[in-house]
Design an enzyme around this catalytic site. Structure first.
Site, PDB file in Angstrom:
ATOM      1  CG  HIS A   1      -1.025 -45.675 -41.920  1.00 42.28           C
ATOM      2  ND1 HIS A   1      -2.121 -44.841 -41.903  1.00 42.28           N
ATOM      3  CD2 HIS A   1      -1.052 -46.364 -40.740  1.00 42.28           C
ATOM      4  CE1 HIS A   1      -2.781 -45.009 -40.762  1.00 42.28           C
ATOM      5  NE2 HIS A   1      -2.154 -45.933 -40.048  1.00 42.28           N
ATOM      6  CD  GLU A   2       1.145 -48.903 -39.051  1.00 40.95           C
ATOM      7  OE1 GLU A   2       1.463 -48.490 -37.911  1.00 40.95           O
ATOM      8  OE2 GLU A   2      -0.026 -49.112 -39.381  1.00 40.95           O
TER       9      GLU A   2
ATOM     10  CG  HIS B   1       0.748 -44.351 -36.606  1.00 42.88           C
ATOM     11  ND1 HIS B   1      -0.261 -43.496 -36.230  1.00 42.88           N
ATOM     12  CD2 HIS B   1       0.154 -45.385 -37.282  1.00 42.88           C
ATOM     13  CE1 HIS B   1      -1.424 -43.980 -36.647  1.00 42.88           C
ATOM     14  NE2 HIS B   1      -1.192 -45.115 -37.296  1.00 42.88           N
TER      15      HIS B   1
ATOM     16  CD  GLU C   1      -4.796 -45.286 -37.056  1.00 45.29           C
ATOM     17  OE1 GLU C   1      -4.309 -45.556 -38.177  1.00 45.29           O
ATOM     18  OE2 GLU C   1      -4.322 -45.701 -35.986  1.00 45.29           O
TER      19      GLU C   1
ATOM     20  CG  ASP D   1      -5.014 -42.934 -43.526  1.00 45.39           C
ATOM     21  OD1 ASP D   1      -4.321 -43.893 -43.157  1.00 45.39           O
ATOM     22  OD2 ASP D   1      -6.265 -42.919 -43.432  1.00 45.39           O
TER      23      ASP D   1
END
Length: 444
Positions: free
Chosen positions: A275-276, A279, A355, A359
């Site tokens: 997930h990070e 970003h 977000e 995901d």
């Protein structure tokens, strides 16, 4: 293995492994809705009531926090403190920009003292009541003192710039101010990871081992630089698990806290770090700065209309000379505080969309649907797991636990034939099985 044999293997695992019976349906099919419901059923009773109470209480904190802040500004105005701070700054500062910066020093200290009971309750007492705080009050107070000093420095610089623009462009300052705020936000994002975060936590390179190998493999599959992966000791302050991508340009870095490393399985950690990485790859830092440039513009435009009207009505009582007077800053704070509450659903939605994108990216890269679902369930310690649709839109800056688990199970259903029998059988009560270290490259 043939498709029939694979189906029989999964069916056999469903009979043998507790918590996995929901995974295999007739013919080896997978029902993502039933799987999501099974995850939701693992949080019940006192634990669910506590989670719901903590998060729902936060809804009221938004309103009460704004009212406390507005009340603080009114105290500073009605007692004449703002005007006294201005008079003092004018005696000691030759230039108006310096006067603004001097004014911020007593203002920052006094306003913080006025709201101190509220701050102590919301940031220490309440966190401790819900079992999320690891610091003593003295330790927390030390961090709060450091943060106050940092905030005063940034506020002094920021307000000197904004007040200068109000004086130079009295009609269009809101547009110039939005640009200046955006530039300042970008600058803060650039320096915070390197100069600010280490004031509160120790950042070290993540040790060699399965977790680092997995993160590096995922990063390399997406052409993300992985020379530095940082671990920070958040456990000295809180029990929360988290990771983040922070910084801008040369200071962008991916970090995970020690709670995540120590409290979750490898599949969970991999899912969160995927997930990070999302970003980073999806340039969310830059997109967020752009989105909030528009938010700043809307807020400042509205404030440019509200503040002169408020000063015309009450300015003489407050000894505020006009909208360009440094003593008018609390008036701007009142207007912006009230407007920010109204804008909360919009700002939450902007963050939540980013977000949700991360995901989806993380699921494709980590390929750990149950790891991600299990991590989402862990977040129920401080996030209501299953809100109503409108509730999620209004109050959530991240997708809710149910939304994330549903996304994970939908992903699992779409990729069912690609998963090993062990991964298919993972679910509530059964740990996820780590996928291969090198996930296939994807472009979500």
């Amino acid at each position: 293995m043939t498709g029939r044999k694979a189906a029989l293997a999964v069916a056999g695992l469903a009979l043998l492994l507790p918590g996995a019976a929901w995974a295999a349906q007739a013919g080896g099919a997978f029902d993502p809705d039933a799987a999501t419901d099974a995850y939701m059923a693992t949080l019940r009773g006192a634990a669910r009531a506590k989670s719901d109470a903590y998060f729902e209480g936060g809804y009221w904190l938004i309103l009460w926090g704004a009212l406390v802040s507005i009340a603080s500004e009114l105290v500073i105005l009605r007692t004449g403190l703002s005007a006294r701070f201005r008079d003092w700054a004018e005696r000691w500062g030759k230039w108006r920009w310096l006067q603004t910066m001097l004014w911020v020093l007593p203002y920052g200290i006094v306003s913080s003292l006025i709201v101190a009971p509220w701050t102590i309750y919301t940031e220490f007492v309440r966190e401790d009541q819900y079992g999320l705080m690891n610091q003593t009050f003295v330790e927390w107070l030390g961090d709060a003192g450091i943060m106050l000093a940092i905030n005063i420095v940034f506020l002094a610089i920021g307000l000197a710039i904004i007040m200068g623009l109000i004086r130079k462009f009295p009609k269009s300052w809101w547009l110039w101010g939005a640009g200046a705020m955006t530039a300042m936000a970008a600058f803060a994002a650039l320096i915070v990871p390197v100069f600010i975060n280490p004031l509160f936590n120790t950042y070290t390179e993540l040790d060699q081992g399965p977790v680092r190998d997995r993160i590096v493999a995922m990063a390399e599959s997406q052409n993300v630089p992985a020379e530095h992966i940082y671990l920070f000791d958040a456990s000295k302050q809180t029990k929360r698990i988290s990771a983040n991508v922070s910084g801008l340009g040369p200071t962008i870095r991916i970090s995970l806290n020690d709670n995540l490393l120590n409290r979750t399985s490898l599949p969970e950690t991999a899912a969160v770090m995927g997930h990070e990485l999302g970003h980073y790859v999806l340039s969310h830092v830059y997109k967020m700065i752009g989105a909030f440039a528009l938010i700043f513009g809307l807020l400042f435009f509205a404030a440019s209309r509200m503040v002169p009207a408020m000063i015309n009505r009450w300015g003489s009582n407050w000894r505020v000379r006009g909208p360009d007077d440094v003593a008018a800053i609390p008036v701007y704070m009142i207007a912006l505080g009230a407007l920010s509450v109204v804008m909360t659903p919009l700002t939450n939605s902007i963050i939540r969309w980013n977000e949700s994108e991360a995901d989806a990216f993380g699921l494709d890269v980590a390929r750990e649907p149950d790891g991600f679902a299990q991590a989402a369930m862990r977040l129920s310690e401080y996030r209501k797991i299953e809100p109503g649709a409108l509730e999620e839109i209004l109050f959530y800056d991240h997708p809710s636990g149910r939304t994330r688990v549903q996304m994970s199970m939908d992903w699992k259903a779409r990729h069912w034939n690609e998963l090993s029998p062990e991964s298919r059988a993972a679910g509530p009560g059964r740990p996820a099985v780590a996928a291969p270290a090198a996930a296939p490259a994807t472009t979500p």
